[in-house]
Write an enzyme that holds these catalytic residues in place. Structure first.
Site, short mmCIF file in Angstrom:
data_model
loop_
_atom_site.label_atom_id
_atom_site.label_comp_id
_atom_site.label_asym_id
_atom_site.label_seq_id
_atom_site.Cartn_x
_atom_site.Cartn_y
_atom_site.Cartn_z
N LYS A 111 0.80 -1.24 0.00
CA LYS A 111 0.00 0.00 0.00
C LYS A 111 0.83 1.29 0.00
O LYS A 111 0.36 2.35 0.39
CB LYS A 111 -1.01 0.04 1.16
CG LYS A 111 -1.86 -1.20 1.37
CD LYS A 111 -2.28 -1.88 0.11
CE LYS A 111 -3.29 -1.08 -0.69
NZ LYS A 111 -3.52 -1.74 -2.01
N GLY A 148 2.47 2.39 -2.84
CA GLY A 148 2.63 2.91 -4.19
C GLY A 148 3.28 1.92 -5.15
O GLY A 148 3.85 2.31 -6.17
N TRP A 169 1.69 1.95 -8.68
CA TRP A 169 2.05 3.23 -9.29
C TRP A 169 3.45 3.12 -9.90
O TRP A 169 3.69 3.48 -11.05
CB TRP A 169 2.02 4.31 -8.21
CG TRP A 169 2.10 5.72 -8.70
CD1 TRP A 169 2.15 6.14 -10.00
CD2 TRP A 169 2.15 6.89 -7.88
NE1 TRP A 169 2.21 7.51 -10.03
CE2 TRP A 169 2.22 7.99 -8.75
CE3 TRP A 169 2.13 7.10 -6.49
CZ2 TRP A 169 2.28 9.30 -8.26
CZ3 TRP A 169 2.19 8.40 -6.02
CH2 TRP A 169 2.26 9.49 -6.89
N HIS A 215 7.55 -7.19 -2.07
CA HIS A 215 7.37 -6.67 -0.71
C HIS A 215 8.37 -7.33 0.24
O HIS A 215 8.24 -7.22 1.46
CB HIS A 215 5.97 -6.99 -0.19
CG HIS A 215 4.84 -6.34 -0.93
ND1 HIS A 215 4.88 -5.02 -1.34
CD2 HIS A 215 3.63 -6.80 -1.30
CE1 HIS A 215 3.74 -4.73 -1.95
NE2 HIS A 215 2.97 -5.80 -1.94
N ARG A 262 5.94 5.31 2.13
CA ARG A 262 4.83 6.25 2.27
C ARG A 262 4.57 6.44 3.76
O ARG A 262 4.85 5.53 4.55
CB ARG A 262 3.60 5.62 1.61
CG ARG A 262 2.35 6.48 1.59
CD ARG A 262 1.21 5.70 0.94
NE ARG A 262 0.06 6.56 0.71
CZ ARG A 262 -1.11 6.14 0.22
NH1 ARG A 262 -1.26 4.85 -0.09
NH2 ARG A 262 -2.10 6.98 0.03
N SER A 264 -4.95 2.97 3.92
CA SER A 264 -5.10 2.36 2.61
C SER A 264 -5.23 0.84 2.76
O SER A 264 -6.07 0.21 2.12
CB SER A 264 -3.87 2.70 1.75
OG SER A 264 -3.94 2.05 0.50
N THR A 321 -0.48 9.48 -13.74
CA THR A 321 -1.28 10.21 -12.75
C THR A 321 -2.37 9.27 -12.24
O THR A 321 -2.73 8.29 -12.90
CB THR A 321 -1.95 11.45 -13.37
OG1 THR A 321 -2.82 11.00 -14.41
CG2 THR A 321 -0.93 12.43 -13.92
N PHE A 322 -2.88 9.59 -11.08
CA PHE A 322 -3.89 8.74 -10.46
C PHE A 322 -5.10 8.54 -11.39
O PHE A 322 -5.52 7.42 -11.65
CB PHE A 322 -4.32 9.34 -9.12
CG PHE A 322 -5.33 8.51 -8.39
CD1 PHE A 322 -4.94 7.38 -7.69
CD2 PHE A 322 -6.68 8.84 -8.40
CE1 PHE A 322 -5.86 6.59 -7.02
CE2 PHE A 322 -7.61 8.06 -7.74
CZ PHE A 322 -7.20 6.94 -7.05
N ASN A 347 -5.43 8.95 -14.62
CA ASN A 347 -5.17 8.20 -15.85
C ASN A 347 -4.93 6.72 -15.60
O ASN A 347 -5.36 5.87 -16.38
CB ASN A 347 -4.00 8.82 -16.62
CG ASN A 347 -4.44 10.06 -17.36
OD1 ASN A 347 -5.63 10.23 -17.66
ND2 ASN A 347 -3.51 10.95 -17.65
N GLY A 354 -5.68 7.81 -3.53
CA GLY A 354 -4.36 8.26 -3.98
C GLY A 354 -3.99 9.64 -3.48
O GLY A 354 -3.47 10.47 -4.22
#
Ligand code: A3P
Length: 288
Positions: free
Chosen positions: A43, A45, A48, A98, A120, A128, A217-218, A220, A249
């Site tokens: 969680k 990113g 992403w 991870h 994060r 999240s 981007t989030f 998109n 996000g």
């Protein structure tokens, strides 16, 4: 909730899609110099950055040609749900994982390949994760209060957040590793991509850089079928989801979840656990 987890060498894996034989032999997995690993606590990113790496490395992906999905280009290392043959995979091999620092292949410890560690702020990670557990995976949790307890005891896939980040940070000199903050990416995606490209030795034209940033981007990604996990979770794991993988996000969503008391408790633990770790954290969108 526990049946979802598989404990191996003190670390909680998700039982689903786990090849036990593979993780027992992780140490010997042969690393190539061109390999790139994205390492995250869940969680933080991961998806992403899988998308970003895919866009940086593959022109077809950047140009939207073909329909290979992000997870096919940057697969998960320990949850190989596409049953790929990693040994036969052409270079450069890009992976997401991870894993804690002590379980990764020996070749990474010899600084052979490059690692990008995305972190994060752990309050947002926890929130999240709460939604993810509740709505997306099969791990059943009833309340936020209860999940916070589980999270702080490390009884989740990925084990304890503090152990994960501290382990990687304290052993960073063994690895060829770049730390990158989710919040930094959120505030300055272009600058973050440039920083990563420099680390990876990748040079992109202005036009390509624009294409990378635009498609990461989030909004998109949420609408990009190559990147969206919602269908994959269903087809790969048969998971009936109530929520979406691309949830919010944002930075600071913990403020909408945690009570003053919970926050105080968290801060106390954070201060003790992280006192020797000089990593910067951003807890609020307005923070510099
Ligand atoms: P939220 O639940 O706070 O929305 P991971 O991929 O490691 O599981 O992390 C998932 C988190 O990253 C989710 O956080 C998700 O919405 C967020 N995320 C995914 N893509 C993003 C993007 N392009 N920009 C910002 N956040 C993103």
């Amino acid at each position: 909730a526990d049946s979802f987890l598989f404990k191996f060498k003190g670390y909680h894996f998700g039982r689903e899609e786990l090849d036990i034989g593979f993780i027992e032999n992780l140490d010997d997995f042969v690393i190539r110099e061109s390999d790139v690993f994205i390492i995250t606590y869940p969680k933080s990113g991961t998806s992403w950055f899988q998308q970003l790496l895919s866009l940086i490395y593959f022109e077809e992906h950047r140009k939207g040609i073909g329909n290979l999905e992000t997870v096919d280009r940057v697969p998960f290392f320990e949850y190989n749900f596409r049953k790929m043959d990693f040994v036969e995979r052409p270079s450069p091999r890009l992976f997401a994982t991870h894993l804690p620092y002590y379980l990764v292949p020996r070749g990474l410890k010899n600084k052979k390949a490059k690692i990008i560690y995305i972190y994060r702020n752990p309050k947002d990670v926890m929130c999240s994760y709460f939604h993810f557990s509740k709505n997306v995976t099969l791990q059943v949790t009833s309340s936020f209060e209860e999940f916070m307890e589980q999270f702080l005891e490390g009884k989740v896939l990925g084990s304890l957040w503090f152990d994960h980040i501290k382990g990687w940070y304290e052993h960073k000199s063994l690895f060829n590793i770049q730390f990158l903050m989710y919040e930094e990416m959120k505030k300055d995606l272009r600058g973050s991509v440039l920083k990563v490209c420099k680390f990876l030795g990748k040079e992109l034209s202005e036009e390509d850089l624009d294409a990378v940033v635009r498609q990461a981007t989030f909004e998109n990604m949420k609408n990009d079928p190559r990147a969206n996990y919602d269908d994959k979770l269903k087809t790969c794991f048969g998971i009936q989801k109530k929520g979406h993988f691309f949830r919010k996000g944002t930075i600071g969503d913990w403020k909408n979840h945690m009570t003053a008391e919970q926050n105080e408790k968290f801060d106390k633990i954070f201060q003790t656990e992280m006192k020797d770790i000089p990593l910067k954290f951003i807890w609020d969108m307005n923070e510099e």
